[in-house]
Motif scaffolding. Structure first.
Motif, PDB file in Angstrom:
ATOM      1  N   PHE A  53       0.830  -1.201   0.000  1.00  0.00           N
ATOM      2  CA  PHE A  53       0.000   0.000   0.000  1.00  0.00           C
ATOM      3  C   PHE A  53       0.867   1.255   0.000  1.00  0.00           C
ATOM      4  O   PHE A  53       1.953   1.284   0.583  1.00  0.00           O
ATOM      5  CB  PHE A  53      -0.914   0.009   1.227  1.00  0.00           C
ATOM      6  CG  PHE A  53      -1.939  -1.094   1.224  1.00  0.00           C
ATOM      7  CD1 PHE A  53      -3.211  -0.876   0.720  1.00  0.00           C
ATOM      8  CD2 PHE A  53      -1.615  -2.355   1.708  1.00  0.00           C
ATOM      9  CE1 PHE A  53      -4.150  -1.891   0.707  1.00  0.00           C
ATOM     10  CE2 PHE A  53      -2.552  -3.381   1.700  1.00  0.00           C
ATOM     11  CZ  PHE A  53      -3.823  -3.146   1.194  1.00  0.00           C
ATOM     12  N   LEU A  54       0.357   2.276  -0.663  1.00  0.00           N
ATOM     13  CA  LEU A  54       0.992   3.591  -0.666  1.00  0.00           C
ATOM     14  C   LEU A  54      -0.052   4.626  -0.275  1.00  0.00           C
ATOM     15  O   LEU A  54      -1.154   4.643  -0.832  1.00  0.00           O
ATOM     16  CB  LEU A  54       1.561   3.951  -2.038  1.00  0.00           C
ATOM     17  CG  LEU A  54       2.684   3.070  -2.588  1.00  0.00           C
ATOM     18  CD1 LEU A  54       2.110   1.996  -3.507  1.00  0.00           C
ATOM     19  CD2 LEU A  54       3.711   3.918  -3.344  1.00  0.00           C
ATOM     20  N   ALA A  55       0.292   5.471   0.683  1.00  0.00           N
ATOM     21  CA  ALA A  55      -0.551   6.607   1.050  1.00  0.00           C
ATOM     22  C   ALA A  55       0.143   7.855   0.512  1.00  0.00           C
ATOM     23  O   ALA A  55       1.233   8.206   0.971  1.00  0.00           O
ATOM     24  CB  ALA A  55      -0.735   6.688   2.558  1.00  0.00           C
ATOM     25  N   LEU A  56      -0.465   8.496  -0.475  1.00  0.00           N
ATOM     26  CA  LEU A  56       0.187   9.607  -1.159  1.00  0.00           C
ATOM     27  C   LEU A  56      -0.593  10.908  -0.990  1.00  0.00           C
ATOM     28  O   LEU A  56      -1.823  10.909  -0.950  1.00  0.00           O
ATOM     29  CB  LEU A  56       0.323   9.307  -2.657  1.00  0.00           C
ATOM     30  CG  LEU A  56       1.078   8.042  -3.059  1.00  0.00           C
ATOM     31  CD1 LEU A  56       1.159   7.957  -4.573  1.00  0.00           C
ATOM     32  CD2 LEU A  56       2.465   8.017  -2.438  1.00  0.00           C
ATOM     33  N   TYR A  57       0.161  11.988  -0.921  1.00  0.00           N
ATOM     34  CA  TYR A  57      -0.424  13.328  -0.967  1.00  0.00           C
ATOM     35  C   TYR A  57      -0.589  13.684  -2.442  1.00  0.00           C
ATOM     36  O   TYR A  57       0.375  13.629  -3.215  1.00  0.00           O
ATOM     37  CB  TYR A  57       0.504  14.320  -0.271  1.00  0.00           C
ATOM     38  CG  TYR A  57       0.060  15.758  -0.347  1.00  0.00           C
ATOM     39  CD1 TYR A  57      -0.863  16.266   0.557  1.00  0.00           C
ATOM     40  CD2 TYR A  57       0.578  16.612  -1.319  1.00  0.00           C
ATOM     41  CE1 TYR A  57      -1.263  17.592   0.499  1.00  0.00           C
ATOM     42  CE2 TYR A  57       0.188  17.943  -1.390  1.00  0.00           C
ATOM     43  CZ  TYR A  57      -0.741  18.423  -0.478  1.00  0.00           C
ATOM     44  OH  TYR A  57      -1.135  19.732  -0.546  1.00  0.00           O
ATOM     45  N   ALA A  58      -1.801  14.007  -2.853  1.00  0.00           N
ATOM     46  CA  ALA A  58      -2.078  14.269  -4.268  1.00  0.00           C
ATOM     47  C   ALA A  58      -2.704  15.643  -4.444  1.00  0.00           C
ATOM     48  O   ALA A  58      -3.594  16.039  -3.684  1.00  0.00           O
ATOM     49  CB  ALA A  58      -3.004  13.196  -4.827  1.00  0.00           C
ATOM     50  N   LYS A  59      -2.240  16.353  -5.464  1.00  0.00           N
ATOM     51  CA  LYS A  59      -2.810  17.660  -5.777  1.00  0.00           C
ATOM     52  C   LYS A  59      -4.140  17.521  -6.501  1.00  0.00           C
ATOM     53  O   LYS A  59      -5.064  18.299  -6.281  1.00  0.00           O
ATOM     54  CB  LYS A  59      -1.833  18.461  -6.641  1.00  0.00           C
ATOM     55  CG  LYS A  59      -0.518  18.787  -5.968  1.00  0.00           C
ATOM     56  CD  LYS A  59       0.311  19.721  -6.832  1.00  0.00           C
ATOM     57  CE  LYS A  59       0.660  19.080  -8.171  1.00  0.00           C
ATOM     58  NZ  LYS A  59       1.498  19.973  -9.008  1.00  0.00           N
TER      59      LYS A  59
END
Length: 303
Positions: free
Chosen positions: A242-248
């Motif tokens: 899993f990846l938790a990403l900050y997305a614009k």
């Protein structure tokens, strides 16, 4: 009905008859009147037929005639398996009273959220993907991880993100009067610490296959880690990370991160932002990476 070799007329002696209970479940699933377990049995059969390079022959014309053919298919946009009628001038047609005479019903039997649905974060293992079935029409598990639901039900991946945020304490905000200096770096660090207390599978901590930056995807670190872990991964669970990403922003199947190329997902990103309920970013996006259907290697599958 029989399982037959692909690209044949279905009359060979080595065709495999389907057991009557499986045949009946397949019919109910196909016409859209089956139970949840009928759907599970149907999807399992279609999935195994694809893996084994088989078609499905219908016996509506009798055992001695060339049978109408159904081909197993995978709809990547909806992440689901279904049966497609093989029609051409050289192929026999189903009888008009055969349930396979028409195309498969589109409605799927899945869990529908209601006012009685629990609103607590999901418990159990932090997983979304399931291992490919090894036996034809194996008995489905009672606790399905299928999150392809209808009627505005919350996808499991979204509920797992909720669980992670809740475990990390990221869903609480200090009173403004405390002048707390909020840091997104610290919030992501809290997610990483929480991942060390959650298991993806028995004996496999989430922290071992969890990232908070897109760079590990670009360098194939995610896939290398999953391949290394897969050798000792419990057989009843599917290797996944899993990846938790900050997305614009999010556009279709692309996640736009602030300091790198867009991250492409195998399917459209699921979001509560829809027409009539537009939600602007930025976002926290949870991605699950695992084996792509039909052994195409590892890839970001859902978000």
């Amino acid at each position: 009905m029989w399982l037959i070799h692909r690209e044949t007329d279905g009359k060979s002696r080595d065709r495999i008859p389907l057991p009557a209970p499986l045949h009946e479940a397949l019919v109910r699933w196909y016409v859209g009147e089956g139970s949840f377990h009928d759907e599970q049995a149907g999807v399992t059969l279609v999935q195994n037929a694809r893996i084994g390079h088989r078609w499905i022959a219908c016996g509506c014309l009798g055992p001695d005639k060339a049978p109408p053919i159904l081909t197993p298919a995978y709809l990547s946009e909806a992440e689901t398996y279904y049966l497609r009628r093989l029609t051409s001038t050289k192929r026999p047609e189903h009888r008009p009273d055969c349930p396979f005479f028409r195309d498969q019903a589109t409605n799927r039997i899945t869990e529908v959220r209601s006012h009685n649905t629990p609103t607590d974060p999901p418990s159990g293992f932090f997983e979304v993907l399931r291992p490919a079935p090894e036996k034809l029409a194996q008995r489905p598990e009672d606790d399905s991880l299928d999150d392809r639901t209808r009627n505005a039900s919350t996808p499991r991946l979204a509920r797992l993100l909720w669980r992670l945020l809740d475990s990390a304490g990221c869903n609480t905000v200090a009173p403004l009067g405390m002048a707390y200096e909020w840091s997104i770096r610290e919030e992501f660090a809290a997610l990483g610490r929480a991942a060390g207390k959650i298991e993806i599978a028995p004996g496999v901590e989430l922290a071992r296959a969890f990232w908070t930056h897109a760079r590990p995807l670009e360098t194939n670190t995610v896939y290398g880690t999953l391949r290394a872990l897969a050798t000792n991964w419990p057989k009843t669970h599917a290797p996944q990370g899993f990846l938790a990403l900050y997305a614009k922003s999010i556009k279709g199947n692309e996640i736009h991160v602030p300091d790198g190329d867009p991250v492409a997902i195998a399917t459209r990103v699921q979001s509560p932002s829809i027409r009539g309920n537009h939600i602007t970013g930025p976002y926290i996006v949870l991605i699950v990476a695992g084996e792509y259907p039909e052994a195409r290697g590892y890839a970001p599958l859902r978000a």
